[in-house]
Design an enzyme around this catalytic site. Sequence first.
Site, PDB file in Angstrom:
ATOM      1  N   THR A  35       0.839  -1.210   0.000  1.00 21.39           N
ATOM      2  CA  THR A  35       0.000   0.000   0.000  1.00 21.39           C
ATOM      3  C   THR A  35       0.874   1.261   0.000  1.00 21.39           C
ATOM      4  O   THR A  35       0.351   2.362  -0.153  1.00 21.39           O
ATOM      5  CB  THR A  35      -0.954   0.035   1.222  1.00 21.39           C
ATOM      6  OG1 THR A  35      -0.182  -0.044   2.426  1.00 21.39           O
ATOM      7  CG2 THR A  35      -1.950  -1.106   1.178  1.00 21.39           C
ATOM      8  N   ASP A  56       9.423  -7.504   2.306  1.00 18.31           N
ATOM      9  CA  ASP A  56       8.272  -7.810   3.131  1.00 18.31           C
ATOM     10  C   ASP A  56       8.795  -8.059   4.545  1.00 18.31           C
ATOM     11  O   ASP A  56       9.602  -8.968   4.767  1.00 18.31           O
ATOM     12  CB  ASP A  56       7.594  -9.070   2.566  1.00 18.31           C
ATOM     13  CG  ASP A  56       6.376  -9.483   3.362  1.00 18.31           C
ATOM     14  OD1 ASP A  56       6.220  -9.033   4.516  1.00 18.31           O
ATOM     15  OD2 ASP A  56       5.582 -10.271   2.821  1.00 18.31           O
ATOM     16  N   VAL A  57       8.342  -7.267   5.484  1.00 23.77           N
ATOM     17  CA  VAL A  57       8.896  -7.312   6.845  1.00 23.77           C
ATOM     18  C   VAL A  57       8.469  -8.574   7.613  1.00 23.77           C
ATOM     19  O   VAL A  57       8.982  -8.847   8.697  1.00 23.77           O
ATOM     20  CB  VAL A  57       8.536  -5.997   7.587  1.00 23.77           C
ATOM     21  CG1 VAL A  57       7.066  -5.886   7.848  1.00 23.77           C
ATOM     22  CG2 VAL A  57       9.302  -5.844   8.880  1.00 23.77           C
ATOM     23  N   SER A  75       1.995  -1.465   7.605  1.00 24.69           N
ATOM     24  CA  SER A  75       0.678  -2.119   7.707  1.00 24.69           C
ATOM     25  C   SER A  75      -0.312  -1.432   6.787  1.00 24.69           C
ATOM     26  O   SER A  75      -0.294  -0.212   6.662  1.00 24.69           O
ATOM     27  CB  SER A  75       0.115  -2.044   9.130  1.00 24.69           C
ATOM     28  OG  SER A  75      -1.159  -2.672   9.166  1.00 24.69           O
ATOM     29  N   GLY A 102      12.881  -8.685  16.825  1.00 21.88           N
ATOM     30  CA  GLY A 102      14.089  -9.504  16.829  1.00 21.88           C
ATOM     31  C   GLY A 102      15.283  -8.701  16.327  1.00 21.88           C
ATOM     32  O   GLY A 102      16.384  -8.773  16.891  1.00 21.88           O
ATOM     33  N   ALA A 114       3.976   1.270  15.738  1.00 21.78           N
ATOM     34  CA  ALA A 114       2.828   2.101  15.338  1.00 21.78           C
ATOM     35  C   ALA A 114       1.577   1.317  15.698  1.00 21.78           C
ATOM     36  O   ALA A 114       1.099   0.492  14.928  1.00 21.78           O
ATOM     37  CB  ALA A 114       2.878   2.376  13.842  1.00 21.78           C
ATOM     38  N   TYR A 145      -7.015  -6.265  11.689  1.00 24.66           N
ATOM     39  CA  TYR A 145      -6.129  -5.142  12.047  1.00 24.66           C
ATOM     40  C   TYR A 145      -6.059  -4.993  13.564  1.00 24.66           C
ATOM     41  O   TYR A 145      -4.974  -4.955  14.147  1.00 24.66           O
ATOM     42  CB  TYR A 145      -6.667  -3.866  11.404  1.00 24.66           C
ATOM     43  CG  TYR A 145      -5.814  -2.641  11.594  1.00 24.66           C
ATOM     44  CD1 TYR A 145      -4.557  -2.532  11.009  1.00 24.66           C
ATOM     45  CD2 TYR A 145      -6.289  -1.555  12.329  1.00 24.66           C
ATOM     46  CE1 TYR A 145      -3.788  -1.383  11.156  1.00 24.66           C
ATOM     47  CE2 TYR A 145      -5.538  -0.401  12.474  1.00 24.66           C
ATOM     48  CZ  TYR A 145      -4.285  -0.316  11.888  1.00 24.66           C
ATOM     49  OH  TYR A 145      -3.533   0.826  12.036  1.00 24.66           O
ATOM     50  N   LYS A 149      -2.739  -5.683  15.933  1.00 20.89           N
ATOM     51  CA  LYS A 149      -2.094  -4.596  16.680  1.00 20.89           C
ATOM     52  C   LYS A 149      -2.105  -4.890  18.179  1.00 20.89           C
ATOM     53  O   LYS A 149      -1.169  -4.527  18.897  1.00 20.89           O
ATOM     54  CB  LYS A 149      -2.789  -3.269  16.382  1.00 20.89           C
ATOM     55  CG  LYS A 149      -2.584  -2.762  14.965  1.00 20.89           C
ATOM     56  CD  LYS A 149      -1.132  -2.348  14.691  1.00 20.89           C
ATOM     57  CE  LYS A 149      -0.991  -1.664  13.346  1.00 20.89           C
ATOM     58  NZ  LYS A 149       0.401  -1.328  13.029  1.00 20.89           N
ATOM     59  N   THR A 175      -5.387  10.091  11.469  1.00 19.73           N
ATOM     60  CA  THR A 175      -4.432  11.099  11.008  1.00 19.73           C
ATOM     61  C   THR A 175      -4.656  11.333   9.522  1.00 19.73           C
ATOM     62  O   THR A 175      -5.038  10.411   8.793  1.00 19.73           O
ATOM     63  CB  THR A 175      -2.996  10.611  11.274  1.00 19.73           C
ATOM     64  OG1 THR A 175      -2.852  10.391  12.685  1.00 19.73           O
ATOM     65  CG2 THR A 175      -1.950  11.618  10.837  1.00 19.73           C
TER      66      THR A 175
END
Length: 309
Positions: A35, A56-57, A75, A102, A114, A145, A149, A175
């Site tokens: 995104t 990609d995390v 995200s 990690g 976040a 989501y 989180k 935001t």
Amino acid sequence: MRILITGGAGFIGSHLCERFLDQGHRVTAMDNLLTGSLANIESLFKNDRFTFIKQDVTQFIHVPGRLDAVLHFASPASPVDYAHYPIPTLKVGALGTHKALGLAKDKGATFMLASTSEVYGDPEVNPQPESYWGHVNPIGPRGVYDEAKRFAEAMAMAYHRFHKIQVRILRIFNTYGERMRKQDGRAVPNFITQALAGKPITVYGDGSQTRSLCYISDLVDGIDRLLRSGINSPVNVGNPQELTIRELAETIRGLTGSRSKIIYKPLPVDDPKQRRPDITLARNKLRWSPKVALRDGLKRTIKYFLETR
Ligand code: UDP
């Protein structure tokens, strides 16, 4: 400092990259561009203190050299995106947070998550203080989501308690500002795009649900202060000025000079009825409070939408 920002090509991430580069730090942005967009960080590539890693995390992260801070901002962040990418949303919040933690542990870096006002779900108290545990539907469309989180917060606290790493848990309330995607489906970009095109402005439900909108530069100031604080527990960062979605639609219509009609569509499932941050903690401990009035922030955002049409 050398700072890694996951989601660095996203709306908030790209503003953070800019802020920390302006302060003289070295910044690495990591993003899989699901995104996020390279257009958001295009102007940063000329800075030799900036690097970008397309990754990609949720996969193993290798970043050579020293890191002082890992900011995990990757995200999808719009209810429309959760519907398109439910599993990537869960994975980046859960597995991605684990990988980023990690890395922070390995480097001895401060970790920032976040997190979100969505951890409060459809809140039964208003405004929401950090001590409120929330009212979340785990299996609803927003659960991918919200629960990711919430898991991420639990994971960050566990790393803090067990591995003794420094963590910052930022609960971001709605935001808005430059670099929001026009098609991301959230109220501000939808209303601006619709108003500028003279198309009907789509208010969901009867528009009596409330939100409290924070302009991006205020959020970035809060993030900067939280990172430098010693606070390991969650902190709300948002603007406590609450308004109804109908008022938001009317304000945007007025500011754009549009003659669009306001039309009403069904309310999405589990859409929170009210949302407003209690920012006592941020005021007292970070000496932070938002400065930009809604109309001023919206004017700047509308200008950006006009310039990038
Ligand atoms: N909303 C709306 N019309 C739209 C998009 C959103 O009325 O075209 C409503 C949505 O139902 C919610 C509020 O605006 O009540 C804020 O939605 P957004 O997607 O911006 O963020 P949320 O706070 O729900 O995550």
